[in-house]
Write a protein that holds these residues in place. Structure first.
Motif, PDB file in Angstrom:
ATOM      1  N   SER A  56     -63.081  27.951  97.782  1.00  0.00           N
ATOM      2  CA  SER A  56     -61.804  27.821  97.071  1.00  0.00           C
ATOM      3  C   SER A  56     -61.963  26.958  95.837  1.00  0.00           C
ATOM      4  O   SER A  56     -61.382  27.247  94.777  1.00  0.00           O
ATOM      5  CB  SER A  56     -60.742  27.211  98.008  1.00  0.00           C
ATOM      6  N   PHE A  57     -62.755  25.878  95.932  1.00  0.00           N
ATOM      7  CA  PHE A  57     -63.049  25.082  94.740  1.00  0.00           C
ATOM      8  C   PHE A  57     -63.770  25.929  93.696  1.00  0.00           C
ATOM      9  O   PHE A  57     -63.514  25.801  92.493  1.00  0.00           O
ATOM     10  CB  PHE A  57     -63.905  23.862  95.102  1.00  0.00           C
ATOM     11  N   ALA A  58     -64.658  26.811  94.135  1.00  0.00           N
ATOM     12  CA  ALA A  58     -65.354  27.691  93.193  1.00  0.00           C
ATOM     13  C   ALA A  58     -64.358  28.583  92.461  1.00  0.00           C
ATOM     14  O   ALA A  58     -64.459  28.794  91.245  1.00  0.00           O
ATOM     15  CB  ALA A  58     -66.380  28.543  93.934  1.00  0.00           C
ATOM     16  N   GLY A  59     -63.385  29.121  93.202  1.00  0.00           N
ATOM     17  CA  GLY A  59     -62.382  29.961  92.559  1.00  0.00           C
ATOM     18  C   GLY A  59     -61.591  29.216  91.505  1.00  0.00           C
ATOM     19  O   GLY A  59     -61.119  29.809  90.533  1.00  0.00           O
ATOM     20  N   LYS A  60     -61.475  27.913  91.670  1.00  0.00           N
ATOM     21  CA  LYS A  60     -60.727  27.112  90.711  1.00  0.00           C
ATOM     22  C   LYS A  60     -61.545  26.805  89.458  1.00  0.00           C
ATOM     23  O   LYS A  60     -61.024  26.790  88.345  1.00  0.00           O
ATOM     24  CB  LYS A  60     -60.296  25.799  91.388  1.00  0.00           C
ATOM     25  N   TYR A  61     -62.849  26.580  89.636  1.00  0.00           N
ATOM     26  CA  TYR A  61     -63.649  26.058  88.534  1.00  0.00           C
ATOM     27  C   TYR A  61     -64.610  27.073  87.908  1.00  0.00           C
ATOM     28  O   TYR A  61     -65.050  26.868  86.775  1.00  0.00           O
ATOM     29  CB  TYR A  61     -64.465  24.850  89.009  1.00  0.00           C
ATOM     30  N   VAL A  62     -64.963  28.122  88.610  1.00  0.00           N
ATOM     31  CA  VAL A  62     -65.896  29.114  88.066  1.00  0.00           C
ATOM     32  C   VAL A  62     -65.089  30.234  87.422  1.00  0.00           C
ATOM     33  O   VAL A  62     -64.382  30.975  88.114  1.00  0.00           O
ATOM     34  CB  VAL A  62     -66.817  29.683  89.159  1.00  0.00           C
ATOM     35  N   GLU A  63     -65.180  30.366  86.114  1.00  0.00           N
ATOM     36  CA  GLU A  63     -64.490  31.433  85.393  1.00  0.00           C
ATOM     37  C   GLU A  63     -65.554  32.309  84.735  1.00  0.00           C
ATOM     38  O   GLU A  63     -66.117  31.958  83.698  1.00  0.00           O
ATOM     39  CB  GLU A  63     -63.535  30.861  84.342  1.00  0.00           C
ATOM     40  N   PRO A  64     -65.884  33.471  85.344  1.00  0.00           N
ATOM     41  CA  PRO A  64     -66.961  34.308  84.808  1.00  0.00           C
ATOM     42  C   PRO A  64     -66.702  34.735  83.372  1.00  0.00           C
ATOM     43  O   PRO A  64     -65.556  34.957  82.961  1.00  0.00           O
ATOM     44  CB  PRO A  64     -66.953  35.511  85.752  1.00  0.00           C
ATOM     45  N   LYS A  65     -67.793  34.865  82.635  1.00  0.00           N
ATOM     46  CA  LYS A  65     -67.709  35.310  81.243  1.00  0.00           C
ATOM     47  C   LYS A  65     -67.715  36.828  81.125  1.00  0.00           C
ATOM     48  O   LYS A  65     -67.355  37.375  80.085  1.00  0.00           O
ATOM     49  CB  LYS A  65     -68.890  34.749  80.445  1.00  0.00           C
ATOM     50  N   ARG A  66     -68.170  37.495  82.186  1.00  0.00           N
ATOM     51  CA  ARG A  66     -68.226  38.954  82.188  1.00  0.00           C
ATOM     52  C   ARG A  66     -67.658  39.484  83.503  1.00  0.00           C
ATOM     53  O   ARG A  66     -67.715  38.811  84.518  1.00  0.00           O
ATOM     54  CB  ARG A  66     -69.672  39.445  82.059  1.00  0.00           C
ATOM     55  N   PRO A  67     -67.139  40.712  83.492  1.00  0.00           N
ATOM     56  CA  PRO A  67     -66.671  41.294  84.753  1.00  0.00           C
ATOM     57  C   PRO A  67     -67.844  41.727  85.622  1.00  0.00           C
ATOM     58  O   PRO A  67     -68.959  41.939  85.143  1.00  0.00           O
ATOM     59  CB  PRO A  67     -65.854  42.502  84.291  1.00  0.00           C
ATOM     60  N   GLY A  68     -67.576  41.852  86.917  1.00  0.00           N
ATOM     61  CA  GLY A  68     -68.592  42.349  87.842  1.00  0.00           C
ATOM     62  C   GLY A  68     -69.573  41.315  88.311  1.00  0.00           C
ATOM     63  O   GLY A  68     -70.605  41.662  88.885  1.00  0.00           O
ATOM     64  N   GLY A  69     -69.273  40.025  88.113  1.00  0.00           N
ATOM     65  CA  GLY A  69     -70.205  38.981  88.480  1.00  0.00           C
ATOM     66  C   GLY A  69     -69.683  38.020  89.524  1.00  0.00           C
ATOM     67  O   GLY A  69     -70.251  36.948  89.705  1.00  0.00           O
ATOM     68  N   TRP A  70     -68.615  38.394  90.217  1.00  0.00           N
ATOM     69  CA  TRP A  70     -68.030  37.501  91.224  1.00  0.00           C
ATOM     70  C   TRP A  70     -67.819  38.288  92.514  1.00  0.00           C
ATOM     71  O   TRP A  70     -67.206  39.364  92.503  1.00  0.00           O
ATOM     72  CB  TRP A  70     -66.694  36.950  90.733  1.00  0.00           C
ATOM     73  N   LEU A  71     -68.336  37.775  93.608  1.00  0.00           N
ATOM     74  CA  LEU A  71     -68.135  38.386  94.923  1.00  0.00           C
ATOM     75  C   LEU A  71     -67.562  37.349  95.876  1.00  0.00           C
ATOM     76  O   LEU A  71     -68.109  36.244  95.985  1.00  0.00           O
ATOM     77  CB  LEU A  71     -69.465  38.885  95.499  1.00  0.00           C
ATOM     78  N   ASP A  72     -66.482  37.700  96.545  1.00  0.00           N
ATOM     79  CA  ASP A  72     -65.968  36.837  97.605  1.00  0.00           C
ATOM     80  C   ASP A  72     -65.499  37.719  98.756  1.00  0.00           C
ATOM     81  O   ASP A  72     -65.512  38.951  98.631  1.00  0.00           O
ATOM     82  CB  ASP A  72     -64.859  35.913  97.092  1.00  0.00           C
ATOM     83  N   PRO A  73     -65.122  37.128  99.891  1.00  0.00           N
ATOM     84  CA  PRO A  73     -64.756  37.970 101.041  1.00  0.00           C
ATOM     85  C   PRO A  73     -63.524  38.837 100.818  1.00  0.00           C
ATOM     86  O   PRO A  73     -63.306  39.787 101.579  1.00  0.00           O
ATOM     87  CB  PRO A  73     -64.515  36.945 102.159  1.00  0.00           C
ATOM     88  N   GLY A  74     -62.698  38.518  99.810  1.00  0.00           N
ATOM     89  CA  GLY A  74     -61.497  39.306  99.592  1.00  0.00           C
ATOM     90  C   GLY A  74     -60.419  38.994 100.613  1.00  0.00           C
ATOM     91  O   GLY A  74     -60.499  38.012 101.362  1.00  0.00           O
ATOM     92  N   PRO A  75     -59.387  39.841 100.685  1.00  0.00           N
ATOM     93  CA  PRO A  75     -58.231  39.514 101.517  1.00  0.00           C
ATOM     94  C   PRO A  75     -58.515  39.499 103.008  1.00  0.00           C
ATOM     95  O   PRO A  75     -57.727  38.949 103.775  1.00  0.00           O
ATOM     96  CB  PRO A  75     -57.220  40.614 101.162  1.00  0.00           C
ATOM     97  N   TYR A  76     -59.636  40.075 103.450  1.00  0.00           N
ATOM     98  CA  TYR A  76     -59.941  40.047 104.884  1.00  0.00           C
ATOM     99  C   TYR A  76     -60.441  38.669 105.315  1.00  0.00           C
ATOM    100  O   TYR A  76     -60.376  38.314 106.484  1.00  0.00           O
ATOM    101  CB  TYR A  76     -60.980  41.120 105.212  1.00  0.00           C
TER     102      TYR A  76
END
Length: 563
Positions: free
Chosen positions: A407-427
């Protein structure tokens, strides 16, 4: 970066397919772009391996230590490449070990095909090894789950599977084949390997939404995973920039509006969604992450109107009160909306609203900077991101597997390009990260791959570092090690005044586990050593785990517990 999408048509294989069932299955998979088969060895699916070895060119066999990793890797491949990943799981427990990854794919809209082994048809009902009717187990979490009963039907069945998985709305498909039929030979005509045409949106619906947008005073655009999955990232950025429309991104929509962009308002999310008068949500469900589609109503603002744009009719929200909706290929939807808005005779000036949100972003950035530079002992999790973010290349792939730490990563990591972030998603499924990292290293061989682990999540899959080592897949793993299930510990204390079943062993040596498996790693207890250790990890060229001991009291400040 060019990625294939469902809009492209696979070339048809000339002539016929001649061989055993594995040859038939693999011929269709390869025609749909599959070049890696994720698996854990099992005799029920040996013909799939034989076909992969003899294929021209060969299909890579990526064998793992737990079937969940194979299935999570296939799911992540679908996310990263936007074409179905392939997992081949042996019968019985091999299949059931992959169910969580299939469920994650269903919730996240990830295209993947799982081929399961199945007890021989000639022995069915007599109690042969791992005899289990598997499709009914997978059906609730799949777009399609079926048995392909005979060898001559395998090619057509696999084509059905890949079309279903790769068509909007994307998701997982499960097929199993009886062992005797997978070994049997047949000669069949090559099936038609084309994909369906793009879904056309309702232009009248887009005109109505355009009128709402043109008349709004405080609009916000939310861009989600399906914007990336549908290949609509350029159309989305075009809409944002040409209309000067403030935007928030989530899931794999992160990076569609690049980090640092003047119209990216993720750091002003609370103000933006709480005081907006029109929220247009694109390519993500109106679930707990987005207040179930209810926005506005804060700081004296009225409740906002909500518009939902989806890649297919079935994804449009049924529970939220919508002022408008449209569905179809999201490039056509977003470009159609842009054209319709530009055709409006009058449009509200949003510059003041944009300025207010930009001031909020600036204030949040200044507040964040204090935590990102924190010298606290034990280490505050935010300090890890203060050191990591400046070291990330623009094309880095960041994989999140954890609760509070991610969750801290979601707050502070803002990718510069699309397609470079993977997380578990809503499940919200922990244990997915190692499979995701494997997939990222194969899909993006020249990019940095960083796996962010909570210490709880690390315990679910760390043995598959052995897979990274055996297959020479360097990945930098960073563990936020607070010795607890942080996502549960805090809420339980809040509810009951105590917590149970929430503590892990303090300072567990996860880096020593990685070293024992053939990788490398270090423990970090001094915040000043985080940066130099990360530099060594990135330079190492091997699987490397940075085990950072963090403060269990530094919980992520969340607004929802997902209910």
């Amino acid at each position: 970066m060019t990625e294939p999408t469902h809009q492209q048509t696979t070339e048809k294989i000339d002539g016929k397919i001649d061989g055993h069932g594995g040859d038939h299955a693999l011929a269709v998979a390869a025609a749909h772009g599959v070049d890696v088969m994720y698996t854990l060895s099992g005799a029920h699916v040996f013909p799939m391996y034989d076909a992969a070895v003899r294929a021209d060119p060969p299909v890579r066999l990526l064998d793992v230590r737990h079937e969940q990793t194979a299935a999570f890797a296939a799911e992540a491949t679908g996310k990263l490449t936007r074409r179905p990943g392939l997992a081949v799981l042996t019968a019985g427990p091999g299949v059931t070990n992959g169910v969580s990854a299939v469920a994650q794919a269903q919730f996240a809209g990830s295209p993947m095909v799982v081929v399961g082994g199945r007890a021989p048809a000639a022995r069915w009902g007599t109690g042969s090894l791992q005899e289990l009717d598997q499709p009914p187990i997978l059906a609730p979490v799949s777009k399609l789950a079926r048995t392909i009963p005979t060898a001559p039907e395998i090619a057509a069945g696999m084509q059905e599977a890949f079309v279903a998985a790769g068509s909007s709305h994307r998701g997982p498909v499960f097929v199993d084949v009886p062992m005797d039929e997978l070994f049997n030979t047949a000669v069949v005509d090559t099936p038609d390997l084309s994909m369906p045409a793009r879904l056309q949106p309702d232009t009248d619906a887009l005109e109505r939404i355009a009128a709402l947008l043109a008349g709004a005073e405080r609009p916000v655009l939310v861009l989600g995973t399906d914007v990336w999955a549908d290949g609509a990232e350029e159309a989305a950025l075009r809409l944002v920039e040409e209309l000067q429309l403030p935007a928030i991104t989530n899931g794999m929509g992160r990076g569609v509006v690049p980090g640092g962009h003047r119209l990216l308002m993720t750091k002003a999310r609370s103000v933006a969604l709480g005081t907006s008068d029109l929220v247009i949500v694109v390519g993500t469900p109106l679930d707990f992450r987005l207040s179930y589609g209810v926005f506005g109503g804060k700081e004296g603002a009225p409740v906002a109107k909500t518009v939902h744009l989806a890649d297919s009719p079935g994804q449009v929200s049924r529970h939220a009160e919508l002022a408008g909706s449209a569905s179809g290929d999201l490039t056509l939807v977003l470009d159609g909306l842009l054209t319709a808005v530009q055709g409006q005779s009058r449009r509200t000036d949003w510059s003041g609203w944009v300025g207010t949100l930009q001031e909020t972003v600036a204030a949040a950035t200044a507040r964040d900077d204090e935590l990102l530079r924190a010298e606290a002992d034990p280490i505050h999790p935010a300090r890890i991101y203060g050191e990591l973010v400046p070291r990330l290349a623009e094309d880095a792939v960041v994989v999140g597997d954890g609760g509070d730490f991610v969750s801290f990563a979601g707050k502070y990591v803002e990718p510069k390009r699309p397609g470079g972030w993977l997380d578990p998603g809503p499940y919200g499924c922990l244990g997915a990260g190692l499979g995701g990292a494997i997939a990222a290293r194969l899909a993006r061989p020249s990019s940095q791959v960083v796996l962010l682990y909570g210490d709880g999540a690390a315990g679910m899959s760390l043995m598959d570092v052995d897979t990274l080592v055996r297959h020479d897949l360097p990945v930098v793993m960073v563990v936020g090690n607070n010795g607890a299930w942080g996502l549960e510990k805090g809420p339980m204390q809040m509810l009951y005044g105590y917590d149970v079943a929430a503590d892990l062993t303090p300072r567990t040596g996860y880096h020593e586990v990685v070293k024992a498996l053939g990788g490398a790693g270090e423990e970090v207890t001094d915040p000043r050593e985080i940066g130099p250790t990360l530099d060594r990890a990135f330079a190492s060229g091997v699987p490397y785990l940075v085990n950072v001991i963090t403060d269990v009291e530094a919980a992520y400040p969340r607004n929802t517990f997902g209910i």
